[in-house]
Design a protein around this motif. Structure first.
Motif, mmCIF file in Angstrom:
data_model
loop_
_atom_site.group_PDB
_atom_site.id
_atom_site.type_symbol
_atom_site.label_atom_id
_atom_site.label_comp_id
_atom_site.label_asym_id
_atom_site.label_seq_id
_atom_site.Cartn_x
_atom_site.Cartn_y
_atom_site.Cartn_z
ATOM 1 N N ARG A 99 48.270 42.060 58.338
ATOM 2 C CA ARG A 99 47.013 41.437 58.102
ATOM 3 C C ARG A 99 46.808 40.407 58.975
ATOM 4 N NH1 ARG A 99 47.560 42.678 52.202
ATOM 5 N NH2 ARG A 99 48.008 44.723 52.361
ATOM 6 N N ASP A 150 39.079 26.794 51.092
ATOM 7 C CA ASP A 150 39.201 28.078 50.965
ATOM 8 C C ASP A 150 38.761 28.863 51.929
ATOM 9 O OD1 ASP A 150 40.441 28.886 48.433
ATOM 10 O OD2 ASP A 150 38.757 28.179 47.337
ATOM 11 N N PHE A 151 39.407 29.846 52.276
ATOM 12 C CA PHE A 151 38.685 30.994 53.176
ATOM 13 C C PHE A 151 38.435 30.266 54.628
ATOM 14 C CE2 PHE A 151 36.923 32.157 49.055
ATOM 15 C CZ PHE A 151 37.554 33.215 48.990
ATOM 16 N N ILE A 204 36.837 36.761 43.069
ATOM 17 C CA ILE A 204 37.375 37.942 43.676
ATOM 18 C C ILE A 204 38.838 37.540 44.011
ATOM 19 C CG2 ILE A 204 37.517 39.653 45.503
ATOM 20 C CD1 ILE A 204 34.403 39.641 45.406
ATOM 21 N N ASN A 205 39.142 36.612 44.811
ATOM 22 C CA ASN A 205 40.277 36.072 45.263
ATOM 23 C C ASN A 205 41.363 35.742 44.249
ATOM 24 O OD1 ASN A 205 42.236 35.531 47.453
ATOM 25 N ND2 ASN A 205 41.532 33.261 47.386
ATOM 26 N N ALA A 239 35.231 39.283 50.932
ATOM 27 C CA ALA A 239 36.376 38.950 49.877
ATOM 28 C C ALA A 239 36.605 40.265 49.198
ATOM 29 C CB ALA A 239 35.902 37.918 49.071
ATOM 30 N N SER A 298 41.518 36.876 51.207
ATOM 31 C CA SER A 298 41.411 37.776 49.914
ATOM 32 C C SER A 298 42.591 38.933 49.870
ATOM 33 C CB SER A 298 40.059 38.375 49.833
ATOM 34 O OG SER A 298 39.331 37.416 49.539
ATOM 35 N N SER A 299 43.094 39.397 51.082
ATOM 36 C CA SER A 299 43.980 40.532 51.212
ATOM 37 C C SER A 299 45.430 39.939 51.170
ATOM 38 C CB SER A 299 43.788 41.185 52.621
ATOM 39 O OG SER A 299 44.373 40.395 53.817
ATOM 40 N N LYS A 310 42.349 39.001 41.864
ATOM 41 C CA LYS A 310 42.834 40.354 42.340
ATOM 42 C C LYS A 310 44.455 40.325 41.765
ATOM 43 C CE LYS A 310 44.476 38.770 46.743
ATOM 44 N NZ LYS A 310 44.033 37.084 46.943
ATOM 45 N N ASN A 311 44.928 39.250 41.564
ATOM 46 C CA ASN A 311 46.321 39.171 41.080
ATOM 47 C C ASN A 311 46.797 39.009 39.809
ATOM 48 O OD1 ASN A 311 46.874 38.158 44.331
ATOM 49 N ND2 ASN A 311 48.152 39.854 43.528
ATOM 50 N N MET A 368 43.902 40.755 61.863
ATOM 51 C CA MET A 368 42.534 40.681 61.723
ATOM 52 C C MET A 368 41.957 39.301 62.409
ATOM 53 S SD MET A 368 41.841 41.193 57.724
ATOM 54 C CE MET A 368 42.707 42.177 56.836
ATOM 55 N N ALA A 375 33.525 35.153 46.074
ATOM 56 C CA ALA A 375 34.560 35.174 46.844
ATOM 57 C C ALA A 375 35.826 34.685 46.326
ATOM 58 C CB ALA A 375 34.272 34.581 48.274
ATOM 59 N N SER A 376 35.724 33.536 45.714
ATOM 60 C CA SER A 376 36.834 32.848 45.045
ATOM 61 C C SER A 376 37.206 33.622 43.922
ATOM 62 C CB SER A 376 36.256 31.538 44.830
ATOM 63 O OG SER A 376 36.083 30.770 45.913
ATOM 64 N N CYS A 380 36.428 43.247 50.397
ATOM 65 C CA CYS A 380 37.246 44.181 51.090
ATOM 66 C C CYS A 380 38.542 43.969 51.262
ATOM 67 C CB CYS A 380 36.638 44.178 52.283
ATOM 68 S SG CYS A 380 34.952 44.978 52.581
ATOM 69 N N GLY A 381 38.949 42.440 51.609
ATOM 70 C CA GLY A 381 40.199 42.150 51.477
ATOM 71 C C GLY A 381 40.940 42.315 50.207
ATOM 72 N N ALA A 382 40.282 42.078 49.147
ATOM 73 C CA ALA A 382 41.138 42.429 48.101
ATOM 74 C C ALA A 382 41.420 43.947 47.819
ATOM 75 C CB ALA A 382 40.281 41.731 46.721
ATOM 76 N N GLU A 403 44.898 44.883 48.752
ATOM 77 C CA GLU A 403 45.871 44.128 47.887
ATOM 78 C C GLU A 403 46.138 45.067 46.822
ATOM 79 O OE1 GLU A 403 48.198 42.801 49.210
ATOM 80 O OE2 GLU A 403 49.251 42.246 47.250
ATOM 81 N N TYR A 418 48.969 36.404 45.912
ATOM 82 C CA TYR A 418 49.010 35.110 45.267
ATOM 83 C C TYR A 418 50.520 34.591 45.609
ATOM 84 C CZ TYR A 418 49.758 31.446 41.907
ATOM 85 O OH TYR A 418 50.154 30.037 41.328
ATOM 86 N N TYR A 425 37.279 35.352 55.069
ATOM 87 C CA TYR A 425 36.953 35.753 53.408
ATOM 88 C C TYR A 425 37.805 37.181 53.434
ATOM 89 C CZ TYR A 425 33.261 32.464 53.045
ATOM 90 O OH TYR A 425 32.623 31.402 52.745
ATOM 91 N N THR A 426 37.918 38.007 54.243
ATOM 92 C CA THR A 426 38.593 39.232 54.209
ATOM 93 C C THR A 426 40.093 38.985 54.334
ATOM 94 O OG1 THR A 426 36.830 40.153 55.509
ATOM 95 C CG2 THR A 426 38.861 41.614 55.268
ATOM 96 N N LEU A 427 40.721 38.188 55.112
ATOM 97 C CA LEU A 427 41.923 37.866 55.580
ATOM 98 C C LEU A 427 42.866 37.313 53.981
ATOM 99 C CD1 LEU A 427 44.400 37.983 57.006
ATOM 100 C CD2 LEU A 427 43.777 35.990 58.376
#
Lengths: 227, 150
Positions: free
Chosen positions: A36, A180-181, B108-109, B34, A12-13, B112-113, A39, B105-106, B36-38, B41, A16, A8-10
């Motif tokens: 990244r 996803d994720f 947010i993902n 999610a 999202s970081s 973010k962009n 993680m 989560a989706s 935190c990941g965003a 970026e 796109y 989830y964190t990875l």
């Protein structure tokens, strides 16, 4: 549980990734991507490290012998238990094998000899047995063989590369859609990132060639003027 | 026998709160990760990501309200009904919290962009929230009829 949660964190970081031919620079550079990926849990990190080696090797095919390529692929086998990875790598190996066979035939060479292994793909034997057929009798399964062969014969290298990148890109999208994720999503992301990097490096190589041609033209013009 | 029935009743009373809490915990944790990941970026808009990640916390609030309502109606003759209503409402709230976490989560993902789709990307989470509200409201309605019928 922690292995699932880290994605989830990875994911999202990660930025796109637009389609490979719609970007003029990498959305995330190699160093930042590597940061990244720290993680990840050790087992997944090891898998990703092996994929990175495979992708580097895949790009340097011309510098390797068939035996070296097969040995490198065999190193990946223990990690192929992941279905998405097996599907993506399997597709790439099939693609590389068919391309190699088409190029070999285009150069007027005969069918590879069965006693010396030349590919790890399951299609190798099928290709050897149907060498004279325009699509190695694989056209019904791989409809792209005919356009690839036509571009190869016409020596349209840019269009051929674009077609190959399209095939890889679409295949990755197909294999990782609806998830996803998770590790599959990350694998898809990394393979797509590699396609973009490959395409951009190709663009820079094309620019270098074009630059050399322009220099040549200018030099020739000056020579003519001088005379 | 009556003790067993009362135990089931108490099980039903606490279920919406406990299962709602489980849903909120998982949902908020996933959406929060999610977010935190965003944060890594993006340069701005961090507050909205954290805000969205808290959306699945509503399930525990609904669970608390249902629990308090059920508690006031608990008798030996209403206990079986309370068990059924409480348990099923709790399961609905838990599932809604978990899956709302996925949706957040989706959202947010993808946003973010592309900040302009932030609002619309929350629509799936809002729809899931709607189902939690259905479970919450009709649990209260049924508790009312249960008490009235006895």
């Amino acid at each position: 549980m922690s292995q699932v949660n880290v994605y989830y964190t990875l994911i999202s970081s990660l930025p796109y990734l637009p389609r490979y031919d719609q970007v003029d620079r990498l959305p995330i550079n190699r160093e930042r991507l590597r940061e990244r990926l720290k993680m990840l849990e050790p087992s997944d990190a090891e898998l990703i490290a092996q994929i990175a080696i495979f992708l580097c090797w895949d790009r340097q095919q011309t510098a390797c012998t068939d035996a070296e390529m097969i040995a490198q692929y065999e190193k990946m086998r223990p990690f192929m238990t992941q279905p998405a990875l097996a599907a993506i790598l399997g597709f790439r190996m099939d693609l590389i094998t068919i391309l190699a066979a088409l190029r070999r035939r285009h150069l007027g060479w005969g069918a590879p000899q069965g006693d010396s292994p030349w590919s790890v793909s399951r299609l190798a034997r099928q290709i050897e047995n149907n060498w004279e057929d325009p699509t190695f009798k694989l056209g019904a399964v791989y409809s792209w063989i005919t356009p690839v062969r036509d571009l190869l014969v016409a020596e349209e290298t840019v269009a051929l590369d674009r077609l190959i990148f399209n095939l890889i890109w679409d295949r990755i999208n197909h294999l990782t859609s609806g998830v996803d994720f998770c590790l599959e999503k990350l694998l898809g992301y990394l393979f797509k990132w590699d396609v973009i990097e490959n395409w951009l490096s190709y663009e820079s190589r094309a620019a270098e060639i074009r630059f050399a041609e322009l220099v040549q033209e200018v030099t020739c013009e000056h020579k003519i003027d001088f005379k | 026998m009556e003790q067993i029935i009362m135990a089931l009743g108490w099980f039903g009373v606490f279920s919406p709160m406990a299962l709602g809490a489980v849903g909120s915990i998982i949902g908020c944790a996933r959406a929060g990760q999610a977010a935190c990941g965003a944060l890594l970026e993006t340069e701005s808009g961090h507050g909205r990501f954290i805000g969205v990640s808290a959306m699945p916390s509503s399930q525990i609030i609904y669970g608390i309200v249902v629990m308090l309502t059920l508690q006031g109606s608990l008798h030996a003759d209403t206990a079986p009904g309370i068990f059924a209503i409480g348990l099923l409402a709790g399961i609905a709230l838990m599932a809604s919290g978990v899956y709302q976490g996925y949706c957040c989560a989706s959202a947010i993902n993808v946003s973010k962009n592309k900040a302009e789709i932030f609002g619309i990307s929350l629509a799936p989470a809002a729809v899931v929230e709607g189902f939690a509200v259905f479970a919450f409201v009709f649990a209260l309605v049924l508790v009312g009829s249960l008490s009235g019928g006895n």
